[in-house]
Scaffold this motif. Structure first.
Motif, short mmCIF file in Angstrom:
data_model
loop_
_atom_site.label_atom_id
_atom_site.label_comp_id
_atom_site.label_asym_id
_atom_site.label_seq_id
_atom_site.Cartn_x
_atom_site.Cartn_y
_atom_site.Cartn_z
N ILE A 243 7.31 13.28 -1.24
CA ILE A 243 7.27 11.82 -1.23
C ILE A 243 7.94 11.29 0.04
CG2 ILE A 243 8.05 9.74 -2.43
CD1 ILE A 243 7.89 11.39 -5.04
N ARG A 244 9.09 11.85 0.38
CA ARG A 244 9.80 11.44 1.59
C ARG A 244 8.94 11.64 2.84
NH1 ARG A 244 15.68 11.87 1.76
NH2 ARG A 244 15.50 13.22 3.57
N ARG A 245 8.28 12.78 2.94
CA ARG A 245 7.48 13.06 4.12
C ARG A 245 6.27 12.13 4.21
NH1 ARG A 245 7.46 17.44 7.67
NH2 ARG A 245 9.68 17.42 7.13
N LEU A 246 5.67 11.81 3.08
CA LEU A 246 4.55 10.87 3.07
C LEU A 246 5.01 9.48 3.49
CD1 LEU A 246 2.75 11.96 -0.23
CD2 LEU A 246 1.92 12.32 2.10
N VAL A 247 6.18 9.07 3.03
CA VAL A 247 6.70 7.74 3.36
C VAL A 247 6.95 7.60 4.85
CG1 VAL A 247 8.70 6.22 3.12
CG2 VAL A 247 7.65 7.22 1.08
N ILE A 248 7.67 8.54 5.44
CA ILE A 248 8.10 8.37 6.84
C ILE A 248 6.96 8.56 7.83
CG2 ILE A 248 10.43 9.11 6.25
CD1 ILE A 248 9.81 11.79 7.60
N THR A 249 5.88 9.20 7.40
CA THR A 249 4.73 9.35 8.28
C THR A 249 3.66 8.29 8.01
OG1 THR A 249 3.77 10.98 6.75
CG2 THR A 249 5.06 11.83 8.62
N GLY A 250 3.95 7.36 7.12
CA GLY A 250 3.00 6.30 6.81
C GLY A 250 1.81 6.78 6.01
N MET A 251 1.92 7.92 5.36
CA MET A 251 0.82 8.49 4.59
C MET A 251 0.92 8.20 3.10
SD MET A 251 -0.97 10.04 6.97
CE MET A 251 -1.97 11.32 6.21
N ASP A 252 1.83 7.34 2.69
CA ASP A 252 2.03 7.08 1.26
C ASP A 252 1.08 5.99 0.76
OD1 ASP A 252 3.48 5.25 2.87
OD2 ASP A 252 4.83 4.77 1.21
N LYS A 253 -0.19 6.10 1.12
CA LYS A 253 -1.21 5.19 0.62
C LYS A 253 -1.54 5.54 -0.83
CE LYS A 253 -1.77 3.48 4.80
NZ LYS A 253 -1.35 2.10 5.15
N ASP A 254 -2.11 4.58 -1.53
CA ASP A 254 -2.42 4.80 -2.95
C ASP A 254 -3.31 6.02 -3.15
OD1 ASP A 254 -0.99 2.54 -3.35
OD2 ASP A 254 -2.60 1.37 -4.26
N GLY A 255 -4.35 6.17 -2.33
CA GLY A 255 -5.27 7.28 -2.50
C GLY A 255 -4.62 8.62 -2.28
N ILE A 256 -3.72 8.70 -1.31
CA ILE A 256 -3.05 9.96 -1.03
C ILE A 256 -2.04 10.28 -2.13
CG2 ILE A 256 -1.51 11.15 0.59
CD1 ILE A 256 -2.89 9.68 2.84
N MET A 257 -1.30 9.29 -2.57
CA MET A 257 -0.37 9.50 -3.68
C MET A 257 -1.13 9.96 -4.92
SD MET A 257 2.69 8.86 -2.50
CE MET A 257 3.69 8.61 -3.95
N HIS A 258 -2.28 9.36 -5.16
CA HIS A 258 -3.12 9.76 -6.29
C HIS A 258 -3.57 11.20 -6.13
CE1 HIS A 258 -7.04 10.15 -8.37
NE2 HIS A 258 -6.53 9.31 -9.25
N GLY A 259 -3.96 11.58 -4.91
CA GLY A 259 -4.42 12.94 -4.68
C GLY A 259 -3.34 13.98 -4.85
N PHE A 260 -2.10 13.64 -4.48
CA PHE A 260 -0.99 14.57 -4.59
C PHE A 260 -0.46 14.68 -6.02
CE2 PHE A 260 -0.90 14.92 -0.13
CZ PHE A 260 0.07 15.84 0.27
N PHE A 261 -0.39 13.55 -6.73
CA PHE A 261 0.39 13.53 -7.96
C PHE A 261 -0.39 13.11 -9.21
CE2 PHE A 261 3.28 12.39 -4.39
CZ PHE A 261 3.90 13.62 -4.30
N GLY A 262 -1.68 12.84 -9.07
CA GLY A 262 -2.49 12.62 -10.25
C GLY A 262 -2.70 11.17 -10.64
N GLU A 263 -3.44 11.01 -11.71
CA GLU A 263 -3.88 9.69 -12.16
C GLU A 263 -2.72 8.75 -12.50
OE1 GLU A 263 -6.86 6.88 -13.09
OE2 GLU A 263 -7.03 8.85 -12.13
N ASP A 264 -1.67 9.28 -13.09
CA ASP A 264 -0.54 8.44 -13.50
C ASP A 264 0.62 8.54 -12.53
OD1 ASP A 264 -1.57 7.14 -15.68
OD2 ASP A 264 -0.98 8.67 -17.11
N TRP A 265 0.32 8.62 -11.24
CA TRP A 265 1.39 8.78 -10.27
C TRP A 265 2.34 7.58 -10.25
CZ3 TRP A 265 2.40 5.55 -6.17
CH2 TRP A 265 1.39 4.65 -5.78
N ARG A 266 1.83 6.39 -10.55
CA ARG A 266 2.72 5.22 -10.53
C ARG A 266 3.82 5.34 -11.57
NH1 ARG A 266 1.07 1.14 -7.26
NH2 ARG A 266 -1.13 1.05 -6.68
N LYS A 267 3.48 5.84 -12.75
CA LYS A 267 4.50 6.01 -13.80
C LYS A 267 5.44 7.15 -13.45
CE LYS A 267 1.99 4.32 -17.89
NZ LYS A 267 1.44 4.72 -19.22
N GLY A 268 4.88 8.25 -12.95
CA GLY A 268 5.69 9.46 -12.76
C GLY A 268 6.52 9.46 -11.50
#
Length: 244
Positions: free
Chosen positions: A136-161
């Motif tokens: 999560i930290r690496r995605l944030v600092i590189t500007g890669m923490d978009k919704d689609g990428i977060m979804h791809g890394f952590f699944g459908e319920d990534w917002r809750k988890g």
């Protein structure tokens, strides 16, 4: 469990809720995207017992599915971070299969079982634990923490988890940038000589509520540096605190 109920109620202070930030991947919004909206922006709520199963679900999805996906592997290569199955020492290929009868993305919306089924002759080994924070930290600092990428890394319920952790790491990135110069920020986020940060980007898709929340918390930190805590804490909330 009842003796921890109060803890679950008061723990939330570090996990703020902000309006969802849109972005270029609207189709990847999770089923829990409505959990943190404008109505809750000023009153952050966080129940650790509700959050933890969702976080476990994201861990299991990341280990069993995401890390083996070509898209996730491409992003990880770009931001220079090893996935668990790529670790040279004790690589982790999956979550040890605590739910052998479930498969596919839909299998990742339940918590890990606390014990093996009673009809098993031998108890199952405990599920493998891998922290998701470095990713999560690496995605944030590189500007890669978009919704689609977060979804791809952590699944459908990534917002809750991982959503609460994501919000905190975005705030931490703001604090780190405000605390020191660029080289020190990069050094802080470098994980090892082999997983150094390839590039840094300013916080992406920031909303006013997020900036103001970070600003208020930063003021509280500055107050603590001057021992302005407890009965000496300044009224940083203005009229809102007086109304409470």
């Amino acid at each position: 469990m009842s003796n921890l109920h109060g803890f679950a109620t008061h723990f939330p202070a570090g996990y703020p809720s902000f309006p969802p930030r849109g972005g270029p991947f609207p189709g990847a919004a999770s089923s829990s995207s409505g959990d943190s909206g404008p109505a809750n922006a000023g009153q952050p709520q966080f129940d650790i017992f509700e959050w933890h199963p969702a976080y476990q679900s994201c861990q299991r999805y990341f280990l069993d599915h995401a890390q083996h996906d070509n898209g996730v592997q491409a992003v990880a290569a770009l931001i220079n971070i090893c996935l668990p199955f790529q670790w040279t020492s004790t690589p982790i290929v999956n979550s040890a299969g605590p739910m052998p009868n479930a498969s596919g993305p839909g299998a990742y919306n339940h918590p890990w079982p606390r014990q093996a089924p009673v009809n098993n002759v031998r108890a199952q080994p405990p599920p493998t634990w891998v922290s998701l924070v470095p990713y999560i930290r690496r995605l944030v600092i590189t500007g890669m923490d978009k919704d689609g990428i977060m979804h791809g890394f952590f699944g459908e319920d990534w917002r809750k988890g991982v959503g609460p952790v994501h919000e905190c790491e975005r705030r931490n990135y703001l604090f780190t940038a405000k605390s020191t110069e660029w080289a020190e920020v990069k050094h802080h986020y470098d994980m090892s000589p082999h997983e150094s940060v390839p590039f840094l980007k300013p916080l992406q898709d920031a909303h006013l509520a997020e900036i103001e929340g970070a600003e208020q918390t930063w003021s509280q930190w500055l107050a603590m540096q001057d021992w302005m805590v407890g009965p000496r804490a300044p009224n940083l909330d203005g009229e809102a605190k007086g109304e409470a």
